[in-house]
Write a protein that holds these residues in place. Structure first.
Motif, mmCIF file in Angstrom:
data_model
loop_
_atom_site.group_PDB
_atom_site.id
_atom_site.type_symbol
_atom_site.label_atom_id
_atom_site.label_comp_id
_atom_site.label_asym_id
_atom_site.label_seq_id
_atom_site.Cartn_x
_atom_site.Cartn_y
_atom_site.Cartn_z
ATOM 1 N N LYS A 1 -11.326 10.309 -0.820
ATOM 2 C CA LYS A 1 -10.650 11.258 -1.707
ATOM 3 C C LYS A 1 -9.841 12.316 -0.961
ATOM 4 C CE LYS A 1 -14.636 14.243 -2.465
ATOM 5 N NZ LYS A 1 -15.579 14.723 -3.449
ATOM 6 N N ARG A 2 -10.380 12.882 0.105
ATOM 7 C CA ARG A 2 -9.649 13.930 0.825
ATOM 8 C C ARG A 2 -8.380 13.360 1.444
ATOM 9 N NH1 ARG A 2 -9.341 14.715 5.889
ATOM 10 N NH2 ARG A 2 -11.223 13.563 6.385
ATOM 11 N N ARG A 3 -8.490 12.218 2.082
ATOM 12 C CA ARG A 3 -7.322 11.625 2.727
ATOM 13 C C ARG A 3 -6.318 11.114 1.703
ATOM 14 N NH1 ARG A 3 -9.926 7.783 6.747
ATOM 15 N NH2 ARG A 3 -7.860 6.884 6.804
ATOM 16 N N LEU A 4 -6.781 10.658 0.558
ATOM 17 C CA LEU A 4 -5.854 10.199 -0.482
ATOM 18 C C LEU A 4 -5.071 11.354 -1.087
ATOM 19 C CD1 LEU A 4 -7.973 7.486 -2.264
ATOM 20 C CD2 LEU A 4 -5.809 7.148 -1.084
ATOM 21 N N ARG A 5 -5.728 12.488 -1.281
ATOM 22 C CA ARG A 5 -5.023 13.654 -1.828
ATOM 23 C C ARG A 5 -3.933 14.123 -0.877
ATOM 24 N NH1 ARG A 5 -10.301 16.562 -4.236
ATOM 25 N NH2 ARG A 5 -10.296 15.486 -6.231
ATOM 26 N N ASP A 6 -4.154 13.922 0.411
ATOM 27 C CA ASP A 6 -3.180 14.342 1.415
ATOM 28 C C ASP A 6 -2.374 13.172 1.962
ATOM 29 O OD1 ASP A 6 -4.217 16.877 1.138
ATOM 30 O OD2 ASP A 6 -5.627 16.639 2.801
ATOM 31 N N HIS A 7 -2.341 12.051 1.245
ATOM 32 C CA HIS A 7 -1.702 10.852 1.806
ATOM 33 C C HIS A 7 -0.221 11.054 2.080
ATOM 34 C CE1 HIS A 7 -0.292 10.014 -2.299
ATOM 35 N NE2 HIS A 7 0.581 9.220 -1.737
ATOM 36 N N HIS A 8 0.412 11.986 1.392
ATOM 37 C CA HIS A 8 1.826 12.231 1.641
ATOM 38 C C HIS A 8 2.040 12.885 3.011
ATOM 39 C CE1 HIS A 8 0.315 15.951 -0.145
ATOM 40 N NE2 HIS A 8 1.278 16.569 0.507
ATOM 41 N N LEU A 9 1.005 13.516 3.581
ATOM 42 C CA LEU A 9 1.112 14.107 4.910
ATOM 43 C C LEU A 9 0.892 13.066 5.998
ATOM 44 C CD1 LEU A 9 -0.937 17.374 4.307
ATOM 45 C CD2 LEU A 9 1.550 17.082 4.233
ATOM 46 N N ASN A 10 0.086 12.059 5.712
ATOM 47 C CA ASN A 10 -0.177 11.013 6.699
ATOM 48 C C ASN A 10 1.059 10.140 6.849
ATOM 49 O OD1 ASN A 10 -2.784 11.934 6.884
ATOM 50 N ND2 ASN A 10 -3.543 10.514 5.337
ATOM 51 N N GLY A 11 1.402 9.827 8.068
ATOM 52 C CA GLY A 11 2.561 8.987 8.305
ATOM 53 C C GLY A 11 3.862 9.708 7.980
ATOM 54 N N ALA A 12 3.862 11.040 8.080
ATOM 55 C CA ALA A 12 5.048 11.814 7.743
ATOM 56 C C ALA A 12 6.009 11.893 8.920
ATOM 57 C CB ALA A 12 4.635 13.216 7.306
ATOM 58 N N ASP A 13 6.052 10.861 9.733
ATOM 59 C CA ASP A 13 6.923 10.870 10.898
ATOM 60 C C ASP A 13 8.341 10.433 10.563
ATOM 61 O OD1 ASP A 13 6.460 8.217 10.386
ATOM 62 O OD2 ASP A 13 5.554 7.775 12.330
ATOM 63 N N GLY A 14 8.614 10.138 9.293
ATOM 64 C CA GLY A 14 9.952 9.786 8.874
ATOM 65 C C GLY A 14 10.333 8.350 9.166
#
Length: 196
Positions: A91-104
């Motif tokens: 749940k924590r990582r899913l809520r922040d999934h837009h931050l993960n892999g944010a390397d463009g």
């Protein structure tokens, strides 16, 4: 959430549709503001009912689960319970999934094929005249840039047997897969290249 409920060779009545809709909405909305879509398919295999649930909850985040039972309601409840457990775990990582892999980095498109199994075929069947295997499906998929932990999360959430991804640590392709013993294997050719 766009919800599709259907049955393969069985009738899905209004009561079952209401049960599925209420339960999935409750599970999905607990972790996401607005899940995109969900597909639920009921089928019958012998005396058992099978329920396959697929929920598209965000950008390239797909949850899949299935369960079997003697009746359709428990088969759905079992699949929904598996999805709920996976959502709680991540749940924590899913809520922040837009931050993960944010390397463009955009995902790479890759082609994959489904090759006919030779288990049930004669020695000569399932091959072209030149000895090449018979390709029964030809599709494309996205190879995303993911940290190993995010790739494991995607493998788990999607109930996948294998997942190829680009490792942001070195830019190379990696693969994780579910082993027969239930553990997850990780193939990283870049590490093997450094040791020689």
């Amino acid at each position: 959430m766009q919800l599709t409920i259907r049955g393969k060779q069985i009738d899905v009545g209004d009561a079952l549709r209401t049960h599925v809709s209420g339960a999935l909405t409750e599970v999905a909305n607990k972790y996401f503001n607005d899940p995109i879509e969900a597909n639920v398919v009921f089928s019958r295999e012998g005396h058992m009912f099978k329920c396959d649930v697929v929920i598209h909850v965000g950008k390239r985040i797909l949850l899949q689960a299935n369960a079997e039972a003697n009746e359709p309601y428990p088969s759905f409840d079992g699949a929904a319970e598996k999805i709920g457990k996976r959502l709680r775990r991540y749940k924590r990582r899913l809520r922040d999934h837009h931050l993960n892999g944010a390397d463009g980095v955009s995902p790479t498109t890759a082609q994959y094929n489904v090759i006919e199994s030779r288990d049930d075929l004669d020695d000569e069947a399932g091959e072209h005249a030149d000895g090449a295997p018979v390709i029964i499906a030809d599709m494309t998929t996205q190879v995303e840039t993911l940290a190993v932990s995010d790739a494991v999360m995607r493998l788990d959430l999607g109930n996948l047997s294998a997942l190829m991804f680009r490792n942001p640590a070195h830019g190379g392709l990696n693969m994780i897969y579910r082993r027969p013993d239930g553990n997850i294997g990780w193939v990283d050719p870049a590490v093997a290249g450094k040791s020689h």
